[in-house]
Design an enzyme around this catalytic site. Structure first.
Site, PDB file in Angstrom:
ATOM      1  CG  ASN A  10      -1.926   1.271   1.527  1.00 24.66           C
ATOM      2  OD1 ASN A  10      -1.807   2.146   0.354  1.00 24.66           O
ATOM      3  ND2 ASN A  10      -2.244   1.368   2.433  1.00 24.66           N
ATOM      4  CD1 TRP A  11       3.715   1.501  -3.005  1.00 28.10           C
ATOM      5  CD2 TRP A  11       3.547   2.313  -4.658  1.00 28.10           C
ATOM      6  NE1 TRP A  11       4.582   0.581  -3.527  1.00 28.10           N
ATOM      7  CE2 TRP A  11       4.561   1.277  -4.891  1.00 28.10           C
ATOM      8  CE3 TRP A  11       3.335   3.280  -5.830  1.00 28.10           C
ATOM      9  CZ2 TRP A  11       5.068   1.077  -5.985  1.00 28.10           C
ATOM     10  CZ3 TRP A  11       3.866   2.667  -7.079  1.00 28.10           C
ATOM     11  CH2 TRP A  11       4.847   1.864  -7.002  1.00 28.10           C
ATOM     12  CE  LYS A  12      -0.128   3.191   4.947  1.00 27.65           C
ATOM     13  NZ  LYS A  12       0.075   3.132   6.365  1.00 27.65           N
ATOM     14  CG  HIS A  95      -6.006   2.208   5.094  1.00 28.77           C
ATOM     15  ND1 HIS A  95      -5.593   2.865   6.253  1.00 28.77           N
ATOM     16  CD2 HIS A  95      -4.989   1.084   4.808  1.00 28.77           C
ATOM     17  CE1 HIS A  95      -4.521   2.378   6.458  1.00 28.77           C
ATOM     18  NE2 HIS A  95      -3.947   1.446   5.843  1.00 28.77           N
ATOM     19  CD  GLU A  97      -2.920   5.366   6.764  1.00 24.40           C
ATOM     20  OE1 GLU A  97      -2.919   5.515   5.833  1.00 24.40           O
ATOM     21  OE2 GLU A  97      -2.200   4.996   7.272  1.00 24.40           O
ATOM     22  CD  GLU A 167      -3.453  -2.381   7.185  1.00 22.84           C
ATOM     23  OE1 GLU A 167      -2.544  -2.454   6.927  1.00 22.84           O
ATOM     24  OE2 GLU A 167      -4.125  -1.341   6.883  1.00 22.84           O
ATOM     25  N   GLY A 173       2.577   1.927  11.032  1.00 23.85           N
ATOM     26  CA  GLY A 173       3.659   2.945  10.895  1.00 23.85           C
ATOM     27  C   GLY A 173       4.466   3.351  12.275  1.00 23.85           C
ATOM     28  CB  SER A 213       5.179  -2.170  11.907  1.00 18.16           C
ATOM     29  OG  SER A 213       4.745  -0.874  12.317  1.00 18.16           O
ATOM     30  N   GLY A 234       2.653  -1.282   4.238  1.00 14.19           N
ATOM     31  CA  GLY A 234       2.879   0.147   4.106  1.00 14.19           C
ATOM     32  C   GLY A 234       4.197   0.646   3.714  1.00 14.19           C
ATOM     33  N   GLY A 235       5.168   1.159   4.679  1.00 17.00           N
ATOM     34  CA  GLY A 235       6.193   1.630   4.596  1.00 17.00           C
ATOM     35  C   GLY A 235       7.292   0.928   3.986  1.00 17.00           C
TER      36      GLY A 235
HETATM   37  P1  13P Z   1       2.879   0.229   7.767  1.00 15.05           P
HETATM   38  O1  13P Z   1       3.489  -1.065   7.052  1.00 15.05           O
HETATM   39  O2  13P Z   1       3.634   1.423   7.341  1.00 15.05           O
HETATM   40  O3  13P Z   1       2.794   0.089   9.288  1.00 15.05           O
HETATM   41  O4  13P Z   1       1.480   0.509   7.211  1.00 15.05           O
HETATM   42  C1  13P Z   1       0.562  -0.451   7.186  1.00 15.05           C
HETATM   43  C2  13P Z   1      -0.748  -0.028   6.497  1.00 15.05           C
HETATM   44  O5  13P Z   1      -1.473   0.787   6.680  1.00 15.05           O
HETATM   45  C3  13P Z   1      -0.858  -0.678   5.266  1.00 15.05           C
HETATM   46  O6  13P Z   1      -1.967  -0.612   4.731  1.00 15.05           O
END
Ligand code: 13P
Length: 255
Positions: A10-12, A95, A97, A167, A173, A213, A234-235
């Site tokens: 997930n590149w956000k 999600h 967020e 999640e 994060g 994470s 994510g990251g």
């Molecule tokens: P991180 O892997 O950066 O913790 O993010 C997880 C996420 O929100 C994937 O959708």
């Protein structure tokens, strides 16, 4: 026989056109030949370029959100059809967020799941509890409530299209993934929900991904767990070497 792994990056709100092409071109030859799905959930501006770069490879491209409406006067939104027209095959929905910063509620998430399924787009439903909910012992209740509200109305056939991602909000994060034992316990609850609603066949084939994470260091122990079928990353999905490692470790550990 085990389920094939599914790893979604997930590149956000990151990445531009050239970086996207370079990433996908580099990723493809790094992937091990073991069976498993690998997907990138990209910003809508990159859907087309990412799907063109991924053409002929095993990488699937999808969106990070989708409108609950089919078309019309909804400024800023993108529809199921638009995602597919740009080569997208799935979308994240709900999600944390989106729930937190854009106030998406259970009703809206349900409508988005419905719209995706009607349009043939694979919904990747994200669920998870906050730190506060975890500390007050509400994890299971919160998750079952989110699952029931988003998916409870689906029939067995519709539900078989869904991917679920657990999640925990407290792990996103933060650099602190859930322990494999905690994640497994929750994944077991989620699979139990699927089994109770739609039977053993759906319970067996529904991919349940862990997110929060995930890194090349944390994936191995997580993916060993029987009900963890993959990851939503994510990251670490922004770095091609790290992402390829996560995919390959998942595939090799599960196979
Ligand atoms: P991180 O892997 O950066 O913790 O993010 C997880 C996420 O929100 C994937 O959708």
């Amino acid at each position: 026989m085990s389920r094939p792994t599914v790893v979604i990056g997930n590149w956000k709100m990151n990445m531009k056109i050239k970086e996207t092409i370079d990433f996908i071109t580099e990723l493809s030859p790094m992937l091990s030949k073991t069976q498993g799905k690998v997907c990138l959930s990209v910003p809508s501006t990159l859907l087309k370029v990412a799907s063109e770069a991924a053409r002929g490879s095993e990488i699937e491209i999808g969106a990070q959100d989708v409108s609950q409406y089919e078309s019309g006067a909804y400024t800023g939104e993108i529809s199921t059809t638009m995602i597919q027209d740009s080569g997208g095959e799935f979308s994240l929905i709900g999600h944390s967020e989106r729930r937190m910063y854009y106030h998406e509620d259970d009703e809206m998430i349900k409508e988005k799941v419905t719209r995706a399924i009607l349009g043939g787009l694979v919904p990747v439903l994200c669920v998870g509890e906050t730190q506060e909910q975890k500390e007050s012992g509400q994890t299971e209740k919160v998750l079952l409530d989110q699952l029931e509200k988003a998916l409870g109305f689906l029939n067995e056939n519709e539900a078989s299209a869904v991917i679920i991602a657990y999640e925990p909000v407290w792990a996103i994060g933060t650099g602190h993934a859930a322990t494999p034992e905690i994640a497994q316990e929750v994944h077991g609850v989620i699979r139990g929900f699927v089994r109770k609603k739609w039977g053993e066949k759906n319970a067996f084939r529904t991919p349940i991904l862990y997110g929060g994470s995930v890194s090349p260091d944390t994936i191995k122990e997580l993916i060993k767990m029987p009900d963890i079928d993959g990851a939503l990353v994510g990251g670490a999905s922004l770095k091609v070497e790290a992402f390829a490692k996560i995919v390959n470790i998942s595939r090799e550990t599960k196979s």
